[in-house]
Design an enzyme around this catalytic site. Structure first.
Site, short mmCIF file in Angstrom:
data_model
loop_
_atom_site.label_atom_id
_atom_site.label_comp_id
_atom_site.label_asym_id
_atom_site.label_seq_id
_atom_site.Cartn_x
_atom_site.Cartn_y
_atom_site.Cartn_z
N LYS A 129 0.87 -1.19 0.00
CA LYS A 129 0.00 0.00 0.00
C LYS A 129 0.89 1.22 0.00
O LYS A 129 2.02 1.15 0.49
CB LYS A 129 -0.86 0.00 1.28
CG LYS A 129 -2.13 0.80 1.15
CD LYS A 129 -3.23 -0.03 0.53
CE LYS A 129 -4.46 0.78 0.23
NZ LYS A 129 -5.59 -0.08 -0.14
N ASP A 169 -7.10 4.29 -4.33
CA ASP A 169 -7.73 4.12 -3.01
C ASP A 169 -8.33 5.50 -2.71
O ASP A 169 -8.59 6.27 -3.65
CB ASP A 169 -6.69 3.68 -1.97
CG ASP A 169 -7.32 3.18 -0.65
OD1 ASP A 169 -7.74 2.01 -0.60
OD2 ASP A 169 -7.42 3.96 0.32
P1 NDP Z 1 -12.96 7.78 -2.49
O1 NDP Z 1 -11.89 8.77 -2.29
O2 NDP Z 1 -13.53 7.57 -3.84
O3 NDP Z 1 -14.18 8.07 -1.50
C1 NDP Z 1 -13.99 8.13 -0.13
C2 NDP Z 1 -15.29 8.53 0.52
O4 NDP Z 1 -15.17 8.34 1.93
C3 NDP Z 1 -15.63 10.00 0.30
O5 NDP Z 1 -17.01 10.14 0.30
C4 NDP Z 1 -15.00 10.66 1.52
O6 NDP Z 1 -15.60 11.88 1.88
C5 NDP Z 1 -15.27 9.61 2.59
N1 NDP Z 1 -14.24 9.70 3.63
C6 NDP Z 1 -12.92 9.50 3.47
N2 NDP Z 1 -12.27 9.69 4.62
C7 NDP Z 1 -13.21 10.05 5.52
C8 NDP Z 1 -13.16 10.39 6.88
N3 NDP Z 1 -12.00 10.40 7.56
N4 NDP Z 1 -14.34 10.67 7.49
C9 NDP Z 1 -15.52 10.65 6.79
N5 NDP Z 1 -15.60 10.33 5.49
C10 NDP Z 1 -14.48 10.03 4.87
O7 NDP Z 1 -12.36 6.40 -1.93
P2 NDP Z 1 -12.84 4.91 -2.19
O8 NDP Z 1 -14.32 4.85 -2.38
O9 NDP Z 1 -11.96 4.34 -3.25
O10 NDP Z 1 -12.43 4.19 -0.83
C11 NDP Z 1 -13.33 4.08 0.27
C12 NDP Z 1 -12.88 2.94 1.18
O11 NDP Z 1 -12.85 1.71 0.43
C13 NDP Z 1 -11.46 3.08 1.75
O12 NDP Z 1 -11.43 2.48 3.04
C14 NDP Z 1 -10.61 2.23 0.81
O13 NDP Z 1 -9.43 1.78 1.43
C15 NDP Z 1 -11.58 1.09 0.52
N6 NDP Z 1 -11.34 0.32 -0.68
C16 NDP Z 1 -11.23 0.92 -1.91
C17 NDP Z 1 -11.04 0.15 -3.03
C18 NDP Z 1 -10.98 0.74 -4.39
O14 NDP Z 1 -10.87 -0.02 -5.36
N7 NDP Z 1 -11.08 2.05 -4.57
C19 NDP Z 1 -10.90 -1.31 -2.94
C20 NDP Z 1 -11.12 -1.85 -1.63
C21 NDP Z 1 -11.31 -1.05 -0.55
P3 NDP Z 1 -14.90 13.28 1.45
O15 NDP Z 1 -15.05 13.35 -0.04
O16 NDP Z 1 -15.69 14.29 2.20
O17 NDP Z 1 -13.49 13.17 1.88
O1 2IT Z 2 -7.95 -1.68 -0.68
C1 2IT Z 2 -7.90 -2.15 -1.83
O2 2IT Z 2 -8.04 -3.36 -2.04
C2 2IT Z 2 -7.68 -1.22 -2.94
N1 2IT Z 2 -7.60 -0.02 -2.71
C3 2IT Z 2 -7.53 -1.75 -4.34
C4 2IT Z 2 -6.12 -2.14 -4.60
C5 2IT Z 2 -5.79 -2.53 -6.02
O3 2IT Z 2 -4.59 -2.81 -6.22
O4 2IT Z 2 -6.65 -2.60 -6.88
#
Ligand code: NDP
Ligand code: 2IT
Length: 448
Positions: A129, A169
């Protein structure tokens, strides 16, 4: 105390001694080690091979300076990281997070979780990561581009299709991956498509990677519900966050007949009894990049709330898709009292350990992140396969592979939980199944 228990205690004590102040990493390590006693008891070779001690120590942590210039000419300095946690199963693989809270602790917890998650996908993926404390909120496209270029100027020395393959992420989506891919290509002079995943469809990306984490989460929920009296159809769903994972989880849940009545961002949450208008949500969050209150201003059935918690909304199914420790013991009790029957983690470690215990005590079905959100990285693995073969599959093919992988992960976690005497405990099942795959590969490859 048995040898197995002593080894687990020793590994945890080492994590605490070596990582003072790193509460997230310690939490993630504790949550995994806590469920490994039955498997370590049966396999003394894991203790003899020092597998636990080796697994909790990242292979490499890279930390670097990232200077960049904003639109007014002011120079900023951020910190960049890549944590290369474990490469026993393949090149390090895992996302990059750009968020003001990012530090070494955050990325070690995420890298550690990623190792087991990636093992569960059944693809050849190690775990890692990275990211930076850069805050993209309110930054222009040019500022984001300059930051990404500076970040990649250093990261490029540490990654490659056979060594380490980053993706998105929090704060890193298609736009950022594009800028970073361009910079990598310029620095190395190579069009090495397999070095990053989440690329645009027009230059080596995979169909369905954008949708994959959210869609995969809902496929996993569908499997959790298969032998119960509940179903997605007709259920009330709440997601937290309104980013990549939340939006596509909401979309798939609605396609399967659920009504998604709430979502959030860091400024508050929205309740929309008619069901979220996902086109509007995408427009507000992904195109206009505005706060969630703009959604409520544009839709009469929606109310924006800037106090309390999104978990105060009544629902049958809760999908935390924002960030770590966003759902604590009190929120878990509120959800259970309001009749929530299923919780599945789209974000990484969104539920505190207390929250998970509340769900288990109250009989709320619980799908842990390592299993439930593995669809994103699994589809990244499929993108790497397409890049290696210099071809592009169509959306339906990638989506059906994703569905098959999520169905398998659920079956593996469920059958492993049963095999070790904890039927229904998908936390233990996912941890043990992921651990065994990595541990066996490490044993086979010697002391390295
Ligand atoms: P994005 O940046 O697209 O969206 C994140 C969302 O979560 C936004 O709405 C943001 O709000 C909110 N958020 C982030 N931090 C905080 C906080 N501290 N308090 C409140 N709200 C918060 O990220 P993703 O959707 O890609 O990721 C979301 C989660 O999913 C993370 O935990 C990530 O690790 C996990 N994940 C992502 C994957 C991927 O493929 N993208 C795969 C697997 C897991 P704001 O815009 O106001 O900051
Ligand atoms: O938390 C996760 O699994 C991710 N942010 C996706 C990682 C990836 O390599 O697609």
């Amino acid at each position: 105390m048995s040898d197995a228990d002593a080894a687990l205690h020793a590994a945890l004590a080492t994590v605490e001694r070596r990582n003072p102040g790193q509460h997230l990493f310690r939490q993630a390590a504790h949550e995994v080690l806590e469920s490994l006693a039955p498997v370590v008891k049966q396999h003394p070779e894991y203790v003899e091979g020092a597998i636990l001690e080796r697994m909790v120590e990242p292979e490499r942590v890279i930390s670097f300076r990232v200077p960049w210039v904003d639109d007014s000419g002011k120079i900023h300095v951020q910190r960049g990281f890549r944590v290369q946690f474990n490469s026993a199963l393949g090149p390090y693989k895992g996302g990059l997070r750009f968020h003001k809270t990012v530090d070494e602790d955050t990325l070690k917890f995420l890298g550690f979780e990623q190792v087991f998650k990636n093992a569960l996908t059944g693809l050849e993926l190690g775990g890692g990561k990275g990211g930076s404390d850069f805050d993209p909120h309110g930054r222009s496209d040019n500022e984001v581009m300059r930051f990404c270029q500076s970040f990649m100027a250093e990261l490029a020395h540490h990654i490659g299709e056979y060594t380490d393959v980053p993706a998105g992420d929090i704060g890193v989506g298609g736009r950022e991956i594009g800028y970073m891919f361009g910079q990598y290509r310029k620095i190395t002079g190579r069009f090495e498509s397999g070095v990053l995943t989440g690329k645009g469809i027009g230059y080596g990306g995979s169909w369905a990677r954008t949708e994959a984490t959210g869609y995969g989460l809902v496929y996993f929920v569908r499997e959790m519900l298969r032998e119960t009296d509940y179903s997605l159809e007709g259920s009330r769903v709440v997601v937290s966050g309104s980013g990549n994972v939340a939006i596509y989880a909401a979309k798939k849940a609605s396609q399967l007949g659920a009504t998604v009545v709430g979502c959030s961002d860091s400024s508050g949450y929205v309740v929309d009894e008619e069901g979220l208008d996902l086109d509007l949500l995408c427009d507000v969050k992904e195109v206009r990049r505005e706060r969630l209150s703009a959604y409520a201003s544009d839709r009469s059935s929606a109310e924006f709330v800037d106090s309390g918690s999104v978990w105060d909304i009544d629902c049958d199914i809760a999908l935390p898709c924002a960030t770590q420790n966003e759902l604590d013991g009190d929120a878990a009790r509120t959800l259970a009292e309001n009749g929530c029957r299923v919780v599945a983690e789209g974000a990484n470690m969104p539920c505190t350990e207390e929250a998970v215990h509340v769900f288990q005590e109250q009989g709320v079905l619980f799908g842990p992140a390592k299993a439930a959100n593995a669809g994103g990285v699994a589809t990244s693995g499929l993108e790497m396969r397409q890049n290696a073969g210099r071809l592009q599959w169509d959306f339906e093919r990638v989506d059906s592979e994703l569905d098959r992988i999520m169905t398998n992960i659920h079956a593996t976690a469920a059958s492993t939980a049963e095999e070790y005497g904890m039927p229904g405990d998908l936390v233990a099942g996912a941890n043990i199944a992921g651990f065994r795959k990595v541990a066996d590969a490490m044993l086979a490859q010697g002391v390295i």
